[in-house]
Write a protein that holds these residues in place. Structure first.
Motif, PDB file in Angstrom:
ATOM      1  N   ARG A   1       0.125   0.506  -8.746  1.00  0.00           N
ATOM      2  CA  ARG A   1      -1.229  -0.290  -8.258  1.00  0.00           C
ATOM      3  C   ARG A   1      -1.988  -0.878  -9.149  1.00  0.00           C
ATOM      4  O   ARG A   1      -2.423  -2.159  -9.033  1.00  0.00           O
TER       5      ARG A   1
ATOM      6  N   PHE B   1      -2.435  -4.913  -8.606  1.00  0.00           N
ATOM      7  CA  PHE B   1      -3.664  -5.324  -7.974  1.00  0.00           C
ATOM      8  C   PHE B   1      -4.809  -5.480  -9.014  1.00  0.00           C
ATOM      9  O   PHE B   1      -4.929  -4.522 -10.062  1.00  0.00           O
TER      10      PHE B   1
ATOM     11  N   GLU C   1     -10.602  -6.097  -7.526  1.00  0.00           N
ATOM     12  CA  GLU C   1     -11.027  -6.419  -6.446  1.00  0.00           C
ATOM     13  C   GLU C   1     -10.066  -6.087  -5.248  1.00  0.00           C
ATOM     14  O   GLU C   1     -10.293  -6.277  -4.100  1.00  0.00           O
ATOM     15  N   GLY C   2      -8.981  -5.593  -5.551  1.00  0.00           N
ATOM     16  CA  GLY C   2      -7.868  -4.965  -4.911  1.00  0.00           C
ATOM     17  C   GLY C   2      -7.029  -6.323  -4.234  1.00  0.00           C
ATOM     18  O   GLY C   2      -6.319  -5.998  -3.364  1.00  0.00           O
ATOM     19  N   LYS C   3      -6.921  -7.305  -4.775  1.00  0.00           N
ATOM     20  CA  LYS C   3      -6.204  -8.465  -4.779  1.00  0.00           C
ATOM     21  C   LYS C   3      -4.876  -8.424  -5.519  1.00  0.00           C
ATOM     22  O   LYS C   3      -5.142  -7.782  -6.717  1.00  0.00           O
TER      23      LYS C   3
ATOM     24  N   ASP D   1       0.887  -1.236   0.026  1.00  0.00           N
ATOM     25  CA  ASP D   1      -0.003  -0.097   0.013  1.00  0.00           C
ATOM     26  C   ASP D   1       0.835   1.047  -0.017  1.00  0.00           C
ATOM     27  O   ASP D   1       0.420   2.347  -0.747  1.00  0.00           O
TER      28      ASP D   1
END
Lengths: 153, 108
Positions: free
Chosen positions: B41, B45, B48-50, B31
């Motif tokens: 980012r 990622f 879904e932020g995975k 992060d």
């Protein structure tokens, strides 16, 4: 067309690797540096093929091995410039599998056809684009630099 | 801690091979790395932020996916996080010798 230059010894080492692992695919990592906007490969590092279930038409490099190779390369002030693998009894053109599994944008992917155990044509492709959505393979011009010593491993 | 950036992603960190961040966990470090680098980012990622399936993250010599706490694993100042995209492929060519082993015989 972008250029991928390397010593002839590195070029020969990649092709010899493909002959040694025939009828299975070989794979390895190309180390080098960007010189005036073009990749100059200085060494080829052999890697193991994890796809023992289908080694005749698939390859995969253990990420842990890649981590070690990248770490060693950085100590020698080199970068991962690309990768090589062989296509046993199949043309030196990228396949749908090669494309789907290619994620190193800006790096080169070198493919050698090994026909009946002998290295035939070797081609190089730049993984161009900026994202997974617009990536594409573009042919590269492979130039051999005879003046550089043996740095293959 | 130090994060090692692979060749394809260095364009998003001004060409740097290593980035120093301060964070309590692997997730916190990723992060911190991407907080002000939205383009980076997107590469690391999914929607879904995975972490994307083809992106491997190693904490020193350990694949984060196989650590008990995964991305919530604690990190120390001297730890190294390595981001390494996967490398795989192959001709997909099925030679006749292999095809014969799997193709059913046709009856007359």
């Amino acid at each position: 067309m972008s250029v991928l230059s390397m010593p002839a010894t590195v070029y020969d080492a990649m092709r010899a690797h493909g002959e040694e692992t025939y009828p299975h695919e070989c794979c390895g990592v190309l180390l080098g540096q960007v010189v005036r906007g073009e990749w100059h490969v200085e060494a080829a590092v052999r890697a193991g093929n994890m796809r023992t279930d289908s080694a005749h038409n698939r390859y995969s490099i253990d990420p842990a091995e890649l981590v070690r190779i990248q770490r060693d390369a950085m100590r020698q002030r080199q970068d991962i410039a690309g990768f090589y693998h062989s296509h046993p009894d199949h043309p030196a053109q990228w396949s749908a599998t090669d494309f789907a599994e290619a994620h190193w944008i800006g790096c080169s992917y070198v493919i050698t056809e090994v026909r009946s155990g002998r290295a035939a044509l070797t081609n190089a492709f730049l993984l161009a684009g900026t994202t997974e959505e617009d990536k594409r393979f573009e042919p590269m011009d492979v130039r051999l630099d005879e003046s550089i010593g043996d740095t293959s491993k | 801690m130090t994060i090692i950036i692979p060749t394809p992603l260095r364009q998003y960190v001004d060409g740097q091979a290593k980035i120093e961040v301060t964070a309590p966990t692997v997730k916190g470090a990723l992060d911190a790395l991407t907080l002000e680098r939205p383009e980076l980012r997107k590469h690391l990622f999914n929607a879904e932020g995975k972490v994307r399936a083809f992106v491997n993250v190693y904490l020193n010599d350990e694949d984060v996916r196989y650590l008990p706490q995964k991305e919530d694993s604690a990190v120390m100042e001297n730890d190294t996080l390595t981001i390494i995209p996967s490398i795989a492929g192959g001709s997909s060519f099925q030679p006749s010798a292999f095809r014969r082993q799997v193709e059913p015989r046709t009856s007359n």
